[in-house]
Design an enzyme around this catalytic site. Structure first.
Site, PDB file in Angstrom:
ATOM      1  N   LYS A 283       9.715 -17.414  -9.158  1.00 20.48           N
ATOM      2  CA  LYS A 283       9.081 -16.299  -9.870  1.00 20.48           C
ATOM      3  C   LYS A 283       8.000 -16.815 -10.835  1.00 20.48           C
ATOM      4  O   LYS A 283       8.260 -17.746 -11.605  1.00 20.48           O
ATOM      5  CB  LYS A 283      10.160 -15.533 -10.652  1.00 20.48           C
TER       6      LYS A 283
ATOM      7  N   ASP B 188      -4.912  -6.117   5.016  1.00 21.56           N
ATOM      8  CA  ASP B 188      -6.059  -6.887   5.514  1.00 21.56           C
ATOM      9  C   ASP B 188      -6.066  -8.284   4.901  1.00 21.56           C
ATOM     10  O   ASP B 188      -6.622  -9.220   5.468  1.00 21.56           O
ATOM     11  CB  ASP B 188      -7.370  -6.179   5.133  1.00 21.56           C
TER      12      ASP B 188
ATOM     13  N   LYS C  84     -14.973   1.803  14.427  1.00 26.25           N
ATOM     14  CA  LYS C  84     -13.690   1.118  14.623  1.00 26.25           C
ATOM     15  C   LYS C  84     -13.232   1.260  16.083  1.00 26.25           C
ATOM     16  O   LYS C  84     -12.738   0.305  16.680  1.00 26.25           O
ATOM     17  CB  LYS C  84     -12.654   1.731  13.657  1.00 26.25           C
TER      18      LYS C  84
ATOM     19  N   ASN D 192       0.850  -1.194   0.000  1.00 28.88           N
ATOM     20  CA  ASN D 192       0.000   0.000   0.000  1.00 28.88           C
ATOM     21  C   ASN D 192       0.884   1.241   0.000  1.00 28.88           C
ATOM     22  O   ASN D 192       2.109   1.142   0.051  1.00 28.88           O
ATOM     23  CB  ASN D 192      -0.978  -0.027   1.179  1.00 28.88           C
TER      24      ASN D 192
ATOM     25  N   PHE E  16      -5.517   4.151  14.064  1.00 35.19           N
ATOM     26  CA  PHE E  16      -5.630   5.146  12.998  1.00 35.19           C
ATOM     27  C   PHE E  16      -6.692   4.693  12.015  1.00 35.19           C
ATOM     28  O   PHE E  16      -6.857   3.492  11.795  1.00 35.19           O
ATOM     29  CB  PHE E  16      -4.295   5.290  12.252  1.00 35.19           C
TER      30      PHE E  16
ATOM     31  N   LYS F 205     -12.944  -2.178  18.253  1.00 30.44           N
ATOM     32  CA  LYS F 205     -11.584  -2.631  18.606  1.00 30.44           C
ATOM     33  C   LYS F 205     -11.177  -2.228  20.013  1.00 30.44           C
ATOM     34  O   LYS F 205     -10.029  -2.389  20.397  1.00 30.44           O
ATOM     35  CB  LYS F 205     -10.594  -2.118  17.563  1.00 30.44           C
TER      36      LYS F 205
END
Ligand SMILES: Cc1cc2nc3c(=O)[nH]c(=O)nc-3n(C[C@H](O)[C@H](O)[C@H](O)COP(=O)(O)O)c2cc1C
Length: 407
Positions: free
Chosen positions: A294, A284, A342, A215, A328, A346
């Site tokens: 490869k 995730d 969230k 990401n 975050f 959590k």
């Protein structure tokens, strides 16, 4: 309130230079000894005699001069004497010089020679402010303990309503008082005795030996938090995914590659932590199978099966045991609503919400939602600045025994 404090006010060549008059008056009213240092360009926008009259002290406009005559080597004497240097307004040019280590005029030389705290009030056109060079320079100064106030959004001199306006003199004075108060905390930092675990950066989930799912996280926020927590006296462990960010001084850095490595490092280092801040962007999903050789380009369509990774934040929240747990949320829509969900799912003490567009950027517009449901919103600012706001909030949430050195 500022009795006995010497404040150098650097005035640079921004259109807001005239506001330095109000700033000097306000500082004088609080009994500060104000020494004004102006760049050559600033003197084209406002006369030194005005600031000399308001401050009651000679104004330094030139490095190579005998003035002020009461000081033997004026710039060094002033640099040493100062309790605080405020630069307001601060141009993009001076920000660049300070970040690049240039000392080619009275102001930049004094800043370089001074151990005093520095408070910068940037003011410039919105596009100048957004310029990545300016943002890079601000991030560099943040890491070196320069503090920032503003800029704010509002009507700019160029006639557009946007970010870039210098903070009001009243807000600058307030920030100065806070910083001078914090001088005491240089010896007795407010996170002294606290163990803080921070995660930063993104993870890479291997597809084969050379490809991965990743990401855009740069790690800038997590690294800024680690640097700020360390400066405030914490014992900091930083678990970091791959990033270009430089390791902050005095921080233990544990490098990891993927979500599994991140989880193992967090769980191994969790015991004894008072505060855990999960700023990393952990994948995730990961490829169900990692190919050990490869992959070759064969079929037109290649399907990759993904499996859920373990949710580290939820796992920590289930077994919190007195640790202050901070998460975050980078959202594209319904920021507050999603973040609230969230926070409760959590079992977090605090959640820091920003727009997903802040990823990779040097600045962000953060919102803080705490376990009591309070929401605080902050304007766009450099990540090192946001880091201190987040730490201030965390400190307000943790039960603390008084530091014996403060009594
Ligand atoms: C009328 C006028 C207004 C200006 N306002 C700003 C400003 O608000 N912010 C800024 O960064 N530069 C501004 N500039 C450009 C700076 O003056 C220029 O970059 C200069 O080199 C800065 O010098 P200094 O940083 O040594 O003071 C302005 C220039 C002019 C002519």
């Amino acid at each position: 309130m500022l009795n006995g404090k010497t404040i150098i006010l650097g005035v640079t060549g921004g259109i807001a230079a005239y506001k330095a008059c109000e700033l000097v008056s306000r500082l004088k009213k609080l009994n500060a000894d104000v020494r004004v240092v102006m760049t050559k360009e600033a003197t084209k926008l406002i006369g030194p005699i005005t600031l000399r009259t308001l401050s009651g002290n000679p104004v330094v406009t030139d490095l190579f001069t005998d003035e002020p005559a009461d000081l033997p080597v004026p710039h060094i004497a002033l640099a040493q004497k100062a309790d605080l240097i405020i630069i307001a307004p601060c141009t993009a040019n001076i920000i660049g010089k300070l970040a690049g280590g240039i000392a080619d005029d009275a102001l930049t030389t004094i800043v370089m020679a001074s151990p005093a705290k520095k408070l910068i009030a940037p003011a410039m056109n919105c596009e100048m402010w957004r310029n990545p060079v300016v943002q890079d320079n601000i991030a560099k100064l943040g890491v070196r303990s320069f503090e920032f106030v503003g800029p704010e959004e509002g009507m700019l001199a160029c006639g557009v309503e946007d970010i870039g306006k210098m903070s009001k003199p009243r807000a600058i004075v307030k920030a100065a008082i806070k910083l001078l108060g914090e001088n005491k905390e240089t010896l007795t930092p407010d996170l002294h005795g606290q163990k803080v675990l921070i995660t930063a950066g993104g993870t890479r989930e291997a597809i084969d030996p050379i490809r991965f799912i990743g990401n855009r996280s740069s790690g800038k926020m997590g690294y800024a938090l680690a640097a700020a927590a360390r400066r405030r006296g914490a014992d900091v462990t930083l678990v970091s995914g791959p990033t270009q960010a430089a390791a902050p001084e005095g921080v233990t850095v544990i490098s990891v590659e993927d979500a599994k490595g991140m989880r193992e490092a967090v769980l191994a280092n969790r015991p004894g932590q008072n505060i855990i801040i999960m700023a990393a962007a952990v994948a995730d999903y990961r490829p169900t199978i990692t190919f050990w050789q490869k992959l070759k380009k064969e079929n037109e369509v290649f399907e990759l099966e993904l499996s859920r990774t373990v949710d580290i934040l939820a796992e920590l929240g289930r077994t919190k045991n007195g640790t202050c747990l901070v998460g975050f949320a980078a959202e594209t829509n319904d920021h507050i609503e999603n973040a609230r969900a969230k926070l409760s799912e959590k079992n977090l003490d605090l959640i820091v919400v920003n727009d997903a567009s802040a990823i990779e950027q040097d600045s962000s517009e953060i919102k803080l939602i705490d376990k009591h449901g309070n929401v605080e919103e902050y304007p766009m600012q450099a990540k090192p600045q946001s880091a201190n706001i987040i730490l201030d909030k965390i400190i307000s949430l943790i039960p603390r025994s008084p530091d014996p050195r403060l009594s």
